[in-house]
Scaffold this active site. Structure first.
Site, PDB file in Angstrom:
ATOM      1  N   GLY A  41      -6.671  -3.342   3.017  1.00 46.55           N
ATOM      2  CA  GLY A  41      -7.982  -2.844   3.638  1.00 46.55           C
ATOM      3  C   GLY A  41      -8.227  -4.131   4.658  1.00 46.55           C
ATOM      4  CE  LYS A  42      -1.487  -6.756   4.439  1.00 43.75           C
ATOM      5  NZ  LYS A  42      -2.386  -4.628   3.871  1.00 43.75           N
ATOM      6  CB  SER A 110       2.430 -12.538   4.084  1.00 47.96           C
ATOM      7  OG  SER A 110       1.073 -12.881   4.260  1.00 47.96           O
TER       8      SER A 110
HETATM    9  N1  LIG Z   1       8.670  -1.889   1.523  1.00 50.27           N
HETATM   10  C1  LIG Z   1       7.696  -1.251   2.116  1.00 50.27           C
HETATM   11  N2  LIG Z   1       6.482  -2.707   1.471  1.00 50.27           N
HETATM   12  C2  LIG Z   1       5.369  -3.086   2.360  1.00 50.27           C
HETATM   13  N3  LIG Z   1       5.223  -2.453   3.499  1.00 50.27           N
HETATM   14  C3  LIG Z   1       6.514  -1.584   4.221  1.00 50.27           C
HETATM   15  C4  LIG Z   1       7.244  -1.593   3.525  1.00 50.27           C
HETATM   16  N4  LIG Z   1       7.989   0.349   4.478  1.00 50.27           N
HETATM   17  C5  LIG Z   1       7.213   0.090   5.086  1.00 50.27           C
HETATM   18  N5  LIG Z   1       5.697  -0.823   5.256  1.00 50.27           N
HETATM   19  C6  LIG Z   1       4.350  -0.846   5.904  1.00 50.27           C
HETATM   20  O1  LIG Z   1       4.624  -1.748   6.421  1.00 50.27           O
HETATM   21  C7  LIG Z   1       3.093  -2.225   6.956  1.00 50.27           C
HETATM   22  C8  LIG Z   1       4.112  -4.339   5.934  1.00 50.27           C
HETATM   23  O2  LIG Z   1       4.336  -5.097   7.163  1.00 50.27           O
HETATM   24  P1  LIG Z   1       4.032  -6.581   7.816  1.00 50.27           P
HETATM   25  O3  LIG Z   1       4.528  -6.655   8.289  1.00 50.27           O
HETATM   26  O4  LIG Z   1       2.940  -6.521   6.820  1.00 50.27           O
HETATM   27  O5  LIG Z   1       4.791  -6.341   5.521  1.00 50.27           O
HETATM   28  S1  LIG Z   1       5.461  -8.635   5.262  1.00 50.27           S
HETATM   29  O6  LIG Z   1       4.169  -9.081   5.785  1.00 50.27           O
HETATM   30  O7  LIG Z   1       6.508  -8.641   6.035  1.00 50.27           O
HETATM   31  O8  LIG Z   1       5.709  -7.990   3.393  1.00 50.27           O
HETATM   32  C9  LIG Z   1       2.768  -1.919   5.771  1.00 50.27           C
HETATM   33  O9  LIG Z   1       1.638  -2.099   6.592  1.00 50.27           O
HETATM   34  P2  LIG Z   1       0.039  -2.322   5.609  1.00 50.27           P
HETATM   35  O10 LIG Z   1       0.159  -0.471   5.145  1.00 50.27           O
HETATM   36  O11 LIG Z   1      -0.888  -2.253   6.997  1.00 50.27           O
HETATM   37  O12 LIG Z   1      -0.025  -3.214   4.790  1.00 50.27           O
HETATM   38  C10 LIG Z   1       3.199  -0.203   5.674  1.00 50.27           C
HETATM   39  O13 LIG Z   1       3.199   0.647   6.978  1.00 50.27           O
HETATM   40  N1  LIG Z   2     -14.140  -1.489   2.763  1.00 50.59           N
HETATM   41  C1  LIG Z   2     -13.831  -0.783   2.576  1.00 50.59           C
HETATM   42  N2  LIG Z   2     -14.689   0.289   1.484  1.00 50.59           N
HETATM   43  C2  LIG Z   2     -13.473   1.566   1.874  1.00 50.59           C
HETATM   44  N3  LIG Z   2     -12.627   1.965   1.786  1.00 50.59           N
HETATM   45  C3  LIG Z   2     -11.596   0.953   2.832  1.00 50.59           C
HETATM   46  C4  LIG Z   2     -12.290  -0.304   2.823  1.00 50.59           C
HETATM   47  N4  LIG Z   2     -11.418  -0.554   3.824  1.00 50.59           N
HETATM   48  C5  LIG Z   2     -10.692  -0.201   3.633  1.00 50.59           C
HETATM   49  N5  LIG Z   2     -10.776   1.258   3.272  1.00 50.59           N
HETATM   50  C6  LIG Z   2     -10.281   2.442   3.044  1.00 50.59           C
HETATM   51  O1  LIG Z   2      -8.220   1.833   2.641  1.00 50.59           O
HETATM   52  C7  LIG Z   2      -7.390   2.160   3.599  1.00 50.59           C
HETATM   53  C8  LIG Z   2      -6.388   1.228   3.972  1.00 50.59           C
HETATM   54  O2  LIG Z   2      -7.220   0.249   4.923  1.00 50.59           O
HETATM   55  P1  LIG Z   2      -6.410  -0.525   5.752  1.00 50.59           P
HETATM   56  O3  LIG Z   2      -7.255  -1.265   6.515  1.00 50.59           O
HETATM   57  O4  LIG Z   2      -5.070   0.704   6.722  1.00 50.59           O
HETATM   58  O5  LIG Z   2      -4.973  -1.400   4.984  1.00 50.59           O
HETATM   59  P2  LIG Z   2      -4.006  -2.530   5.110  1.00 50.59           P
HETATM   60  O6  LIG Z   2      -4.140  -2.526   6.264  1.00 50.59           O
HETATM   61  O7  LIG Z   2      -4.213  -3.203   4.049  1.00 50.59           O
HETATM   62  O8  LIG Z   2      -2.441  -1.565   4.576  1.00 50.59           O
HETATM   63  C9  LIG Z   2      -8.473   3.137   4.254  1.00 50.59           C
HETATM   64  O9  LIG Z   2      -7.951   4.432   4.092  1.00 50.59           O
HETATM   65  C10 LIG Z   2      -9.649   2.177   4.854  1.00 50.59           C
HETATM   66  O10 LIG Z   2     -10.435   3.603   5.118  1.00 50.59           O
END
Ligand SMILES: Nc1ncnc2c1ncn2[C@@H]1O[C@H](COP(=O)(O)OS(=O)(=O)O)[C@@H](OP(=O)(O)O)[C@H]1O
Ligand SMILES: Nc1ncnc2c1ncn2[C@@H]1O[C@H](COP(=O)(O)OP(=O)(O)O)[C@@H](O)[C@H]1O
Length: 216
Positions: A41-42, A110
């Site tokens: 949910g970041k 991170s």
């Molecule tokens: N191997 C692997 N592990 C984790 N995440 C992955 C990977 N490959 C692609 N993704 C996608 O990249 C997003 C994370 O990138 P970040 O720059 O936040 O990662 S990091 O902080 O450098 O670890 C992450 O986005 P979020 O889901 O929003 O966290 C993923 O969509």
């Molecule tokens: N407070 C919340 N309650 C319910 N669902 C949430 C909440 N925050 C995020 N979500 C859902 O969780 C999923 C991932 O959220 P996202 O913000 O993309 O996470 P991240 O950036 O950490 O990968 C999305 O489908 C979003 O709608």
């Protein structure tokens, strides 16, 4: 702030100071560093908080992992070294935005404690607010909005955080939030209350403006 610098360069001081830029924006520049698993949910939290701050006439910018990896860090993957370089570039970008007077909201997995510590040093501890988005992995995996956990389970994504690569939880974050327990509007209220309590939405202290203008 910690620096590494190219050789034969001299840091230039410009007449308008960081404090003056912040003062014009009537706020205290900080970085809210959202850290947590994919799907925790970041981005949603950073976006919702930015909306609340914008409605309160604040000057902000969201730095998001997925977006930054389409440009500034598009050459990097997900090895430990590449994640470290990703975060180093992001930390310096955030530091420039602080210098410009903005409130920065960053959303990066991170996963490494050491790297987050390095980011804190680059930004300056007094301006760094670590927010652990502590949604349990089971919930993140059941959300799986991009289908990445399913791919990782099938072995199609190597080094996937929480599955085949580690996530080290923050030990002493400034804030810890769980999006599976508390609704989004309530979480945004908690974040706004924290910023208010820290005086971050107060006007920046008056700098030596008269002194500076008399020198130019
Ligand atoms: N191997 C692997 N592990 C984790 N995440 C992955 C990977 N490959 C692609 N993704 C996608 O990249 C997003 C994370 O990138 P970040 O720059 O936040 O990662 S990091 O902080 O450098 O670890 C992450 O986005 P979020 O889901 O929003 O966290 C993923 O969509
Ligand atoms: N407070 C919340 N309650 C319910 N669902 C949430 C909440 N925050 C995020 N979500 C859902 O969780 C999923 C991932 O959220 P996202 O913000 O993309 O996470 P991240 O950036 O950490 O990968 C999305 O489908 C979003 O709608």
């Amino acid at each position: 702030m910690t620096h590494t610098a190219s050789s034969n360069t001299v840091y230039q001081q410009h007449p308008v100071s960081s404090a003056q830029r912040a003062q014009l924006k009537r706020q205290q520049p900080v970085v809210l560093w959202f850290t947590g698993l994919s799907g925790s949910g970041k981005s949603t939290l950073a976006g919702a908080l930015e909306q609340a701050l914008w409605q309160a006439n604040r000057h902000t910018y969201v730095l998001d992992g997925d977006n930054v990896r389409h440009g500034l860090c598009g050459d990097l993957g997900f090895s430990q070294e590449d994640r470290a370089e990703n975060l180093r570039r992001v930390a310096h970008s955030a530091a420039l935005m602080l210098d410009a007077g903005l409130i920065v909201l960053s959303a990066f997995i991170s996963p490494s404690r050491e790297e987050r510590q390095r980011v804190r040093k680059i930004i300056g501890s007094e301006r760094f607010i670590e927010v652990h988005v502590a949604t349990p992995i089971e919930v993140c995996e059941s959300r799986d909005p991009k289908g990445l956990y399913a791919k990782a389970r099938r072995g199609e994504i190597p080094n996937f955080t929480g599955i085949s690569a580690p996530y080290q939880e923050p030990l002493e974050p400034e804030l810890r939030l769980d999006t599976s327990k508390v609704e989004l509007p309530e979480l945004v209220q908690q974040l706004m209350a924290y910023l208010n309590q820290r005086g971050i939405l107060d006007e920046a202290p008056v700098d030596d403006i008269s002194l500076r203008s008399s020198q130019t």
